[in-house]
Motif scaffolding. Structure first.
Motif, short mmCIF file in Angstrom:
data_model
loop_
_atom_site.label_atom_id
_atom_site.label_comp_id
_atom_site.label_asym_id
_atom_site.label_seq_id
_atom_site.Cartn_x
_atom_site.Cartn_y
_atom_site.Cartn_z
N SER A 110 3.94 5.86 -5.07
CA SER A 110 4.26 5.90 -6.51
C SER A 110 3.23 6.71 -7.27
N ALA A 111 1.95 6.48 -6.98
CA ALA A 111 0.88 7.20 -7.67
C ALA A 111 0.91 8.69 -7.34
N ALA A 112 1.13 9.03 -6.08
CA ALA A 112 1.14 10.43 -5.66
C ALA A 112 2.30 11.20 -6.29
N LEU A 113 3.46 10.54 -6.44
CA LEU A 113 4.65 11.22 -6.95
C LEU A 113 4.85 11.04 -8.45
N GLY A 114 4.13 10.11 -9.06
CA GLY A 114 4.27 9.88 -10.49
C GLY A 114 5.58 9.21 -10.87
N VAL A 115 6.13 8.39 -9.96
CA VAL A 115 7.37 7.66 -10.23
C VAL A 115 7.16 6.20 -9.82
N THR A 116 8.05 5.32 -10.25
CA THR A 116 7.97 3.92 -9.87
C THR A 116 8.91 3.67 -8.70
N LEU A 117 8.36 3.25 -7.58
CA LEU A 117 9.15 2.95 -6.39
C LEU A 117 9.21 1.44 -6.20
N SER A 118 10.24 0.97 -5.52
CA SER A 118 10.44 -0.48 -5.34
C SER A 118 10.58 -0.83 -3.87
N ALA A 119 10.31 -2.09 -3.55
CA ALA A 119 10.51 -2.58 -2.19
C ALA A 119 12.00 -2.67 -1.87
N SER A 120 12.84 -2.93 -2.87
CA SER A 120 14.30 -2.96 -2.68
C SER A 120 15.00 -2.74 -4.02
N ILE A 121 16.18 -2.16 -3.94
CA ILE A 121 17.01 -1.95 -5.13
C ILE A 121 18.45 -2.28 -4.75
N THR A 122 19.15 -2.98 -5.65
CA THR A 122 20.55 -3.32 -5.42
C THR A 122 21.45 -2.43 -6.27
N ALA A 123 22.40 -1.80 -5.63
CA ALA A 123 23.44 -1.02 -6.32
C ALA A 123 24.65 -1.94 -6.47
N SER A 124 25.09 -2.13 -7.72
CA SER A 124 26.12 -3.12 -7.98
C SER A 124 27.52 -2.50 -8.05
N LEU A 125 28.52 -3.37 -8.02
CA LEU A 125 29.93 -2.96 -8.10
C LEU A 125 30.26 -2.40 -9.47
N GLY A 126 31.32 -1.61 -9.52
CA GLY A 126 31.91 -1.19 -10.79
C GLY A 126 31.28 0.02 -11.43
N ASN A 127 30.22 0.58 -10.90
CA ASN A 127 29.61 1.77 -11.48
C ASN A 127 30.59 2.94 -11.30
N LYS A 139 -2.61 7.17 11.12
CA LYS A 139 -1.34 7.39 11.81
C LYS A 139 -0.37 8.03 10.84
N THR A 140 0.46 8.93 11.35
CA THR A 140 1.48 9.56 10.50
C THR A 140 2.60 8.55 10.25
N VAL A 141 2.90 8.33 8.98
CA VAL A 141 3.96 7.39 8.59
C VAL A 141 4.95 8.12 7.69
N THR A 142 6.23 7.99 8.02
CA THR A 142 7.32 8.48 7.17
C THR A 142 7.97 7.27 6.53
N ALA A 143 8.00 7.26 5.20
CA ALA A 143 8.53 6.10 4.47
C ALA A 143 9.69 6.53 3.58
N ILE A 172 0.84 -1.20 0.00
CA ILE A 172 0.00 0.00 0.00
C ILE A 172 0.87 1.24 0.00
N ILE A 173 1.90 1.27 0.85
CA ILE A 173 2.80 2.43 0.90
C ILE A 173 3.43 2.66 -0.47
N LEU A 174 3.97 1.60 -1.08
CA LEU A 174 4.65 1.75 -2.37
C LEU A 174 3.68 2.18 -3.47
N SER A 175 2.50 1.57 -3.55
CA SER A 175 1.58 1.91 -4.63
C SER A 175 1.03 3.31 -4.47
N LYS A 176 0.67 3.71 -3.26
CA LYS A 176 0.11 5.05 -3.05
C LYS A 176 1.18 6.13 -3.21
#
Length: 192
Positions: A121-138, A175-179, A115-119
Motif C-alpha cells: 500500500s505504501a509503495a503504490l500509494g493506494v489502500t489495499l485490503s486482505a479481502s473485498i466482497t463484490a456484491s450482487l446487482g452491480n 525471498k521473492t514474493v508475488t502478491a 506486512i505485505i499489505l502495508s508495504k
C-alpha cells in the motif's frame, strides 16, 4: 478491441481506463471500469539501493516491492451480447453472483499478510485490503459497435506486486514474493 465505459458512452478512440486511472460508474462511485494490463508491470521507485538480493540475511520483517501491475479477478461467468444491428447499441450487464476475493501470494508459505499489505500500500500509494466482497446487482452499460460482441467481467481489481520479503529474525533471508492484493470492486469490458 478494448472499450472503456463511462456514463453509458463508449470511448473507443481513447485508451482504456486502467485501475490506476479509474473511471467510476455513474451510480457506483467505488466501482472501477477498465482493462487488465497485468503484462505491463510498472517498476516501483525505491528509496535507496535495490541490492537486497546481495544481502544473505535480513533483520526485521519487511516487503520491498520492485514492480506492480493491475489484475482483475472475475467473479461468476463472463457475460456477452451480440449487436446484430447496423449502428452502435448500448449494452447493460448486471452482476449475477457475489463473491469475496482474498489476498494471495506465492514464494513463501509463512509471509505476514499485514506486512505485505502495508508495504505494498505504501509503495503504490493506494489502500489495499486482505479481502473485498463484490456484491450482487452491480450494473454497467457501454456502447458496442455494429456486428460486434460486447463482453463484461465483474469482480475485484487487485494489485499484483513482486518484491523481496524477509521473515525477520536470526538467519532470515530475502525471498521473492508475488502478491495479489484486493483493491476495488469493478468491471472489465471489451468488444470483439
Amino acid at each position: 478491441m478494448l472499450v472503456a465505459a463511462c456514463a453509458g458512452v463508449a470511448m473507443i478512440a481513447t485508451p482504456p481506463a486502467f485501475a490506476d486511472d479509474p473511471v467510476p460508474s455513474p451510480n457506483n462511485p467505488d466501482v472501477l471500469v477498465g482493462s487488465t494490463p497485468e503484462t505491463e508491470a510498472t517498476p516501483v521507485p525505491q528509496d535507496g539501493p535495490v541490492g537486497v538480493l546481495a544481502v544473505p540475511t535480513c533483520g526485521a520483517r519487511n516487503y520491498k516491492v520492485s514492480s506492480s501491475a493491475n489484475s482483475h479477478q472475475g467473479i461468476g461467468a463472463e457475460q456477452s451480447n451480440y449487436n446484430k444491428g447496423t449502428g452502435p447499441a448500448t449494452m447493460t450487464f448486471t452482476a449475477q453472483v457475489s463473491g469475496t476475493v482474498q489476498l494471495s501470494y506465492t514464494g513463501t508459505a509463512s509471509a505476514d499478510a499485514g506486512i505485505i499489505l502495508s508495504k505494498a500500500s505504501a509503495a503504490l500509494g493506494v489502500t489495499l485490503s486482505a479481502s473485498i466482497t463484490a456484491s450482487l446487482g452491480n450494473t454497467i452499460s457501454f456502447s458496442v459497435g455494429p456486428k460486434k460482441w460486447g463482453h463484461a467481467a465483474y469482480g475485484v481489481w487487485r494489485k499484483k506486486t513482486v518484491g523481496q520479503y524477509c521473515h525477520g529474525g536470526v538467519g532470515s533471508t530475502w525471498k521473492t514474493v508475488t502478491a495479489y492484493s484486493p483493491w476495488r470492486v469493478g468491471w472489465v469490458v471489451w468488444e470483439s
